[in-house]
Design an enzyme around this catalytic site. Sequence first.
Site, PDB file in Angstrom:
ATOM      1  N   GLY A 147       0.846  -1.186   0.000  1.00 46.93           N
ATOM      2  CA  GLY A 147       0.000   0.000   0.000  1.00 46.93           C
ATOM      3  C   GLY A 147       0.875   1.227   0.000  1.00 46.93           C
ATOM      4  N   MET A 168       2.355   5.038   1.298  1.00 44.71           N
ATOM      5  CA  MET A 168       2.836   5.486   2.606  1.00 44.71           C
ATOM      6  C   MET A 168       1.630   5.848   3.478  1.00 44.71           C
ATOM      7  SD  MET A 168       6.039   7.857   1.437  1.00 44.71           S
ATOM      8  CE  MET A 168       6.912   7.839   2.995  1.00 44.71           C
ATOM      9  N   GLY A 214      -0.599   2.270   7.031  1.00 45.53           N
ATOM     10  CA  GLY A 214      -0.620   1.400   8.201  1.00 45.53           C
ATOM     11  C   GLY A 214       0.079   0.066   8.007  1.00 45.53           C
ATOM     12  N   LYS A 215       1.019   0.009   7.062  1.00 42.31           N
ATOM     13  CA  LYS A 215       1.702  -1.267   6.802  1.00 42.31           C
ATOM     14  C   LYS A 215       2.461  -1.767   8.028  1.00 42.31           C
ATOM     15  CE  LYS A 215       4.016   0.273   3.271  1.00 42.31           C
ATOM     16  NZ  LYS A 215       3.382   1.592   3.188  1.00 42.31           N
ATOM     17  N   ASP A 227       9.308  -6.137   7.228  1.00 45.65           N
ATOM     18  CA  ASP A 227       8.739  -4.808   6.986  1.00 45.65           C
ATOM     19  C   ASP A 227       9.640  -4.042   6.013  1.00 45.65           C
ATOM     20  OD1 ASP A 227       6.715  -2.944   7.358  1.00 45.65           O
ATOM     21  OD2 ASP A 227       7.781  -1.902   8.962  1.00 45.65           O
ATOM     22  N   GLU A 228       9.071  -3.056   5.359  1.00 42.93           N
ATOM     23  CA  GLU A 228       9.797  -2.228   4.365  1.00 42.93           C
ATOM     24  C   GLU A 228      10.444  -3.104   3.295  1.00 42.93           C
ATOM     25  OE1 GLU A 228       9.134   0.750   4.531  1.00 42.93           O
ATOM     26  OE2 GLU A 228       9.135   1.518   6.589  1.00 42.93           O
TER      27      GLU A 228
END
Length: 239
Positions: free
Chosen positions: A48, A50, A53-54, A125-126
Amino acid sequence: MTDDAAAAPICLALPLPGPGDDRTGGCAAARAVNGRPLHAAALKFFWGPMDCGKSTMALQMNYNHARQGRRGLVTTRIDRSLGPQVTTRIGLAHSAVEVTDQLDLRDLVRDAWAEGVRVDYLICDEASFYDLAHIEQMADLVDNFDVDVYAFGLATDFRSCLFPAAQRLFELADEVARIQVEVLCWCGREGRLNARVVEGRVVREGEQVVIGDTVDSADVRYQVLCRRHYRSGDLGPRA
Ligand SMILES: [Zn+2]
Protein backbone atom coordinates in the site's frame (compact mmCIF):
# COMPACT_ATOMS: atom_id res chain seq x y z
CA MET A 1 15.88 2.13 -26.85
CA THR A 2 12.54 2.07 -28.65
CA ASP A 3 9.26 2.82 -26.93
CA ASP A 4 8.34 -0.85 -27.25
CA ALA A 5 11.49 -1.91 -25.42
CA ALA A 6 10.88 0.66 -22.70
CA ALA A 7 7.38 -0.71 -22.11
CA ALA A 8 8.44 -4.36 -21.94
CA PRO A 9 8.32 -5.91 -18.47
CA ILE A 10 11.71 -6.24 -16.85
CA CYS A 11 12.74 -9.75 -15.85
CA LEU A 12 14.14 -9.69 -12.33
CA ALA A 13 14.56 -13.43 -11.86
CA LEU A 14 17.91 -14.49 -10.44
CA PRO A 15 19.59 -17.72 -11.59
CA LEU A 16 18.11 -20.72 -9.83
CA PRO A 17 20.23 -23.58 -8.43
CA GLY A 18 21.06 -26.58 -10.59
CA PRO A 19 20.34 -30.22 -9.73
CA GLY A 20 23.56 -30.62 -7.71
CA ASP A 21 23.02 -27.62 -5.46
CA ASP A 22 21.65 -28.31 -2.02
CA ARG A 23 20.09 -25.10 -0.79
CA THR A 24 18.13 -26.69 2.00
CA GLY A 25 21.13 -27.41 4.23
CA GLY A 26 19.47 -29.93 6.51
CA CYS A 27 16.55 -27.66 7.25
CA ALA A 28 13.22 -28.56 8.80
CA ALA A 29 11.70 -29.22 5.40
CA ALA A 30 14.32 -31.88 4.67
CA ARG A 31 13.16 -33.68 7.79
CA ALA A 32 9.57 -33.06 6.94
CA VAL A 33 9.70 -35.14 3.79
CA ASN A 34 10.73 -38.08 5.99
CA GLY A 35 7.55 -38.03 7.99
CA ARG A 36 6.05 -34.82 9.34
CA PRO A 37 3.79 -33.29 6.74
CA LEU A 38 4.65 -29.76 5.72
CA HIS A 39 2.20 -27.23 7.03
CA ALA A 40 2.23 -25.50 3.64
CA ALA A 41 4.03 -22.32 4.50
CA ALA A 42 3.23 -19.29 2.38
CA LEU A 43 4.83 -16.12 1.08
CA LYS A 44 2.41 -13.21 1.40
CA PHE A 45 2.96 -9.64 0.29
CA PHE A 46 0.89 -6.83 1.78
CA TRP A 47 1.32 -3.52 -0.01
CA GLY A 48 0.00 0.00 0.00
CA PRO A 49 1.08 3.65 -0.20
CA MET A 50 2.84 5.49 2.61
CA ASP A 51 0.78 6.14 5.72
CA CYS A 52 -1.63 3.27 5.06
CA GLY A 53 -0.62 1.40 8.20
CA LYS A 54 1.70 -1.27 6.80
CA SER A 55 4.05 -1.31 9.80
CA THR A 56 1.10 -1.26 12.19
CA MET A 57 -0.35 -4.27 10.42
CA ALA A 58 3.05 -5.99 10.47
CA LEU A 59 3.27 -5.63 14.24
CA GLN A 60 -0.36 -6.63 14.70
CA MET A 61 0.28 -9.79 12.69
CA ASN A 62 3.37 -10.53 14.79
CA TYR A 63 1.29 -10.11 17.92
CA ASN A 64 -1.52 -12.32 16.64
CA HIS A 65 0.83 -15.16 15.72
CA ALA A 66 2.83 -14.89 18.94
CA ARG A 67 -0.39 -15.07 20.94
CA GLN A 68 -1.10 -18.44 19.31
CA GLY A 69 2.26 -19.75 20.48
CA ARG A 70 4.11 -19.27 17.20
CA ARG A 71 7.60 -17.83 17.20
CA GLY A 72 8.82 -15.35 14.63
CA LEU A 73 11.47 -12.82 13.71
CA VAL A 74 10.85 -9.25 12.58
CA THR A 75 13.12 -7.68 9.96
CA THR A 76 13.20 -4.21 8.47
CA ARG A 77 15.26 -1.92 6.27
CA ILE A 78 15.38 1.86 6.44
CA ASP A 79 12.66 2.19 9.03
CA ARG A 80 11.66 5.81 9.61
CA SER A 81 13.47 5.66 12.96
CA LEU A 82 16.69 4.72 11.06
CA GLY A 83 17.35 2.11 13.72
CA PRO A 84 16.95 -1.67 14.00
CA GLN A 85 13.30 -1.53 14.88
CA VAL A 86 9.90 -1.27 13.31
CA THR A 87 8.15 1.92 14.32
CA THR A 88 4.68 3.04 13.37
CA ARG A 89 3.04 6.39 12.97
CA ILE A 90 0.57 5.53 15.69
CA GLY A 91 3.33 4.95 18.24
CA LEU A 92 3.98 1.21 18.29
CA ALA A 93 7.55 -0.06 18.13
CA HIS A 94 9.23 -3.45 18.05
CA SER A 95 12.87 -4.47 17.85
CA ALA A 96 13.86 -5.84 14.47
CA VAL A 97 16.78 -7.27 12.56
CA GLU A 98 18.19 -4.74 10.09
CA VAL A 99 18.40 -6.29 6.62
CA THR A 100 21.79 -5.44 5.13
CA ASP A 101 23.11 -6.33 1.67
CA GLN A 102 25.17 -9.10 3.29
CA LEU A 103 22.36 -10.62 5.35
CA ASP A 104 21.01 -13.93 4.10
CA LEU A 105 17.53 -14.42 5.55
CA ARG A 106 18.04 -18.18 5.47
CA ASP A 107 21.16 -17.84 7.63
CA LEU A 108 19.17 -15.69 10.00
CA VAL A 109 16.71 -18.55 10.47
CA ARG A 110 19.38 -21.26 10.53
CA ASP A 111 21.38 -19.36 13.16
CA ALA A 112 18.30 -18.97 15.34
CA TRP A 113 17.54 -22.65 15.05
CA ALA A 114 21.17 -23.48 15.91
CA GLU A 115 20.71 -21.51 19.12
CA GLY A 116 17.55 -23.47 19.89
CA VAL A 117 15.23 -20.60 18.99
CA ARG A 118 12.22 -21.74 17.00
CA VAL A 119 11.28 -19.65 13.97
CA ASP A 120 7.85 -20.32 12.50
CA TYR A 121 7.55 -17.14 10.48
CA LEU A 122 9.27 -13.96 9.37
CA ILE A 123 7.68 -10.52 9.34
CA CYS A 124 9.59 -8.49 6.76
CA ASP A 125 8.74 -4.81 6.99
CA GLU A 126 9.80 -2.23 4.37
CA ALA A 127 10.33 -5.15 1.99
CA SER A 128 10.36 -2.96 -1.13
CA PHE A 129 13.79 -1.72 0.01
CA TYR A 130 15.26 -5.24 0.20
CA ASP A 131 17.52 -6.65 -2.51
CA LEU A 132 16.21 -9.07 -5.10
CA ALA A 133 18.32 -11.79 -3.47
CA HIS A 134 16.37 -11.32 -0.23
CA ILE A 135 13.10 -11.97 -2.07
CA GLU A 136 14.48 -15.21 -3.48
CA GLN A 137 15.60 -16.15 0.04
CA MET A 138 12.03 -15.55 1.25
CA ALA A 139 10.73 -17.99 -1.36
CA ASP A 140 13.38 -20.50 -0.32
CA LEU A 141 12.42 -20.16 3.34
CA VAL A 142 8.82 -20.97 2.46
CA ASP A 143 9.53 -23.83 0.07
CA ASN A 144 12.49 -25.52 1.72
CA PHE A 145 12.40 -24.43 5.36
CA ASP A 146 8.62 -24.46 5.88
CA VAL A 147 8.76 -20.94 7.34
CA ASP A 148 5.94 -18.48 6.62
CA VAL A 149 7.07 -15.13 5.28
CA TYR A 150 4.85 -12.07 5.56
CA ALA A 151 6.29 -9.11 3.65
CA PHE A 152 5.01 -5.55 3.92
CA GLY A 153 5.99 -2.64 1.73
CA LEU A 154 5.34 -0.02 -0.87
CA ALA A 155 4.59 -1.18 -4.38
CA THR A 156 5.72 1.89 -6.29
CA ASP A 157 8.32 4.61 -5.87
CA PHE A 158 7.97 8.39 -6.27
CA ARG A 159 8.01 8.00 -10.07
CA SER A 160 5.03 5.61 -9.79
CA CYS A 161 7.23 2.70 -10.95
CA LEU A 162 7.43 -0.62 -9.12
CA PHE A 163 10.33 -1.11 -6.73
CA PRO A 164 12.32 -4.11 -8.03
CA ALA A 165 11.78 -6.04 -4.79
CA ALA A 166 8.04 -5.31 -4.93
CA GLN A 167 7.89 -6.46 -8.54
CA ARG A 168 9.58 -9.71 -7.57
CA LEU A 169 7.19 -10.18 -4.66
CA PHE A 170 4.22 -9.70 -6.98
CA GLU A 171 5.74 -12.36 -9.24
CA LEU A 172 6.59 -14.91 -6.55
CA ALA A 173 4.17 -14.49 -3.67
CA ASP A 174 1.48 -17.06 -2.94
CA GLU A 175 -0.82 -14.26 -1.94
CA VAL A 176 -0.76 -10.52 -2.59
CA ALA A 177 -3.06 -8.16 -0.74
CA ARG A 178 -3.57 -4.45 -0.91
CA ILE A 179 -3.84 -3.03 2.58
CA GLN A 180 -7.36 -1.83 3.02
CA VAL A 181 -6.78 1.22 5.20
CA GLU A 182 -7.47 4.03 2.78
CA VAL A 183 -5.23 7.06 2.67
CA LEU A 184 -6.95 10.05 1.16
CA CYS A 185 -5.55 12.61 -1.22
CA TRP A 186 -6.20 16.24 -0.22
CA CYS A 187 -9.12 16.20 -2.67
CA GLY A 188 -10.81 13.32 -0.89
CA ARG A 189 -10.12 10.72 -3.54
CA GLU A 190 -8.29 7.56 -2.62
CA GLY A 191 -4.53 8.12 -2.31
CA ARG A 192 -2.64 5.74 -4.55
CA LEU A 193 0.79 7.15 -5.33
CA ASN A 194 3.70 8.50 -3.30
CA ALA A 195 4.84 11.90 -4.57
CA ARG A 196 8.28 13.16 -3.58
CA VAL A 197 8.14 16.85 -2.73
CA VAL A 198 11.25 19.05 -2.70
CA GLU A 199 10.89 22.77 -1.97
CA GLY A 200 7.17 22.56 -2.41
CA ARG A 201 7.22 20.90 -5.83
CA VAL A 202 6.60 17.35 -6.99
CA VAL A 203 9.83 15.91 -8.41
CA ARG A 204 9.92 13.13 -10.99
CA GLU A 205 13.63 12.37 -11.20
CA GLY A 206 16.26 11.30 -8.70
CA GLU A 207 17.46 8.34 -6.68
CA GLN A 208 14.84 5.67 -6.16
CA VAL A 209 15.26 5.68 -2.38
CA VAL A 210 15.69 8.99 -0.56
CA ILE A 211 14.82 9.14 3.09
CA GLY A 212 12.13 11.64 3.81
CA ASP A 213 9.09 12.01 5.95
CA THR A 214 5.49 12.87 5.44
CA VAL A 215 5.59 15.88 7.77
CA ASP A 216 5.39 19.26 6.05
CA SER A 217 8.67 20.60 7.49
CA ALA A 218 10.99 17.94 6.04
CA ASP A 219 13.46 18.95 3.27
CA VAL A 220 12.39 15.96 1.26
CA ARG A 221 8.90 14.87 2.04
CA TYR A 222 6.40 12.49 0.57
CA GLN A 223 2.74 13.10 0.01
CA VAL A 224 0.21 10.49 -0.97
CA LEU A 225 -1.92 11.71 -3.85
CA CYS A 226 -4.71 10.35 -6.00
CA ARG A 227 -3.67 9.42 -9.52
CA ARG A 228 -5.13 12.60 -11.01
CA HIS A 229 -3.23 14.91 -8.68
CA TYR A 230 -0.09 12.80 -8.76
CA ARG A 231 -0.03 13.15 -12.53
CA SER A 232 -0.80 16.87 -12.51
CA GLY A 233 1.60 17.49 -9.62
CA ASP A 234 -1.07 19.41 -7.68
CA LEU A 235 -0.31 19.29 -3.95
CA GLY A 236 -3.53 21.01 -2.95
CA PRO A 237 -4.42 24.23 -1.21
CA ARG A 238 -2.02 23.70 1.75
CA ALA A 239 1.06 23.45 -0.45
ZN1 LIG B 1 -6.49 14.19 -5.45
